[in-house]
Design an enzyme around this catalytic site. Structure first.
Site, PDB file in Angstrom:
ATOM      1  N   LEU A 141      16.001 -23.319  47.560  1.00  0.00           N
ATOM      2  CA  LEU A 141      15.538 -23.175  48.971  1.00  0.00           C
ATOM      3  C   LEU A 141      16.220 -23.685  49.852  1.00  0.00           C
ATOM      4  CD1 LEU A 141      11.559 -23.723  48.190  1.00  0.00           C
ATOM      5  CD2 LEU A 141      12.868 -21.556  48.212  1.00  0.00           C
ATOM      6  N   CYS A 142      17.650 -23.834  49.794  1.00  0.00           N
ATOM      7  CA  CYS A 142      18.673 -24.373  50.573  1.00  0.00           C
ATOM      8  C   CYS A 142      20.051 -23.532  50.942  1.00  0.00           C
ATOM      9  CB  CYS A 142      19.274 -25.809  50.222  1.00  0.00           C
ATOM     10  SG  CYS A 142      19.702 -25.893  48.305  1.00  0.00           S
ATOM     11  N   GLY A 143      19.407 -22.012  51.256  1.00  0.00           N
ATOM     12  CA  GLY A 143      20.328 -21.108  51.539  1.00  0.00           C
ATOM     13  C   GLY A 143      21.664 -21.000  50.290  1.00  0.00           C
TER      14      GLY A 143
END
Length: 293
Positions: free
Chosen positions: A90-92
């Site tokens: 969930l951090c690109g």
């Protein structure tokens, strides 16, 4: 076409997701400042350590007494890639960028006929690289339970890297991580750890023309300093990764929150249009029935 109930449930679901992404963005923003300060505080120390190492290495030169961690084995047949990534997603594209750099480097070495071994630090890098290089992964370190990265964590990795070198497992070791620049910019970086690549001595590194006398001799100091420098560089890489992960997560969750808002607007518009069409249809049926009577 989905029914009004389906659209209503979908809108409620997206709103719930939007609340989660907004909360995650706020948490990442709160953690980012502390992580950024830690990463920026580690940079001068690692740079100064590199300057000291460069001065001593210059004094030793190519002397036979120089430690093997600095001179290497004289070969470059076996390469160890230490790939540091985050434990969570969930951090690109933060984790994928580091993995891509390591993957490209591994492919290049394999094309040249070299032997490649991979040391994964972090779950996401392991998950990404094992799809193609599962047989090349020789070590894995999990930091999922670590609340706050400390020097002892980096030192454990550094000691393991040195132990593998002393066992003759590799000739060259390269560290992969992401250098933090800003919330929207993290630069995947490759740094050679073994043989220790001492930076060029310049005035910027402090004391370009200084002449020192060492007690004990310079080779003995290097024997103690190079392992410490390896742990310091790994520690800096881990801190840079934490700051980069929080910055990337903050940016990714902000984009997700805005996308959820746009989706809610579209679904609400579709819901209102379908509801209006249904009401109009019911009115027409009532009027048509009244006229038939």
């Amino acid at each position: 076409m989905p029914s009004l109930k389906d659209l209503k449930n979908r809108i409620a679901s997206v709103k719930a997701t939007q609340k989660i992404t907004k909360a995650m963005k706020m948490v990442a923003a709160a953690k980012l400042r502390r992580a950024q300060e830690a990463a920026e505080a580690a940079r001068p120390y690692s740079q100064r350590m590199g300057a000291v190492l460069a001065n001593i290495a210059q004094a030793v030169g190519t002397d036979d007494s120089a430690p093997r961690l600095m001179t290497g084995t004289g070969k470059d047949n076996v390469h160890l890639l230490v790939v540091c990534t985050a434990e969570r997603g969930l951090c690109g594209g933060f984790n994928s960028q580091i993995s891509r750099l390591a993957r490209d480097h591994a492919r290049k070495l394999l094309a040249e006929g070299k032997t490649v071994k991979i040391f994964c630090v972090g779950k996401k890098g392991f998950d990404s690289l094992r799809r193609e290089f599962a047989s090349l992964i020789v070590e894995r370190m999990d930091l999922r339970e670590v609340k706050r990265i400390g020097f002892e964590n980096a030192d454990a990795i550094g000691r393991r890297v040195i132990a593998l070198f002393n066992q003759g497992e590799y000739d060259v070791c390269t560290l992969f991580y992401s250098e933090f620049k800003s919330v929207i910019s993290q630069i995947p970086t490759a740094l050679q750890l073994v043989p220790a690549a001492a930076p060029a001595v310049t005035e910027a590194t402090g004391g370009a023309t200084a002449v020192y006398e060492y007690e004990p001799d310079a080779a003995a100091i290097l024997t103690d300093l190079i392992p410490r420098n390896i742990s310091v560089q790994i520690f800096r890489a881990l801190l840079e990764n934490v700051a980069g992960e929080m910055g990337a997560k903050m940016s990714a969750m902000d984009n997700a929150t805005r996308n959820a808002g746009e989706m809610i607007n579209k679904l609400t518009l579709s819901y209102n249009r379908q509801r209006q069409a249904q009401i109009t249809k019911e009115l027409i049926e009532i009027i048509s029935g009244a006229e038939a009577l």
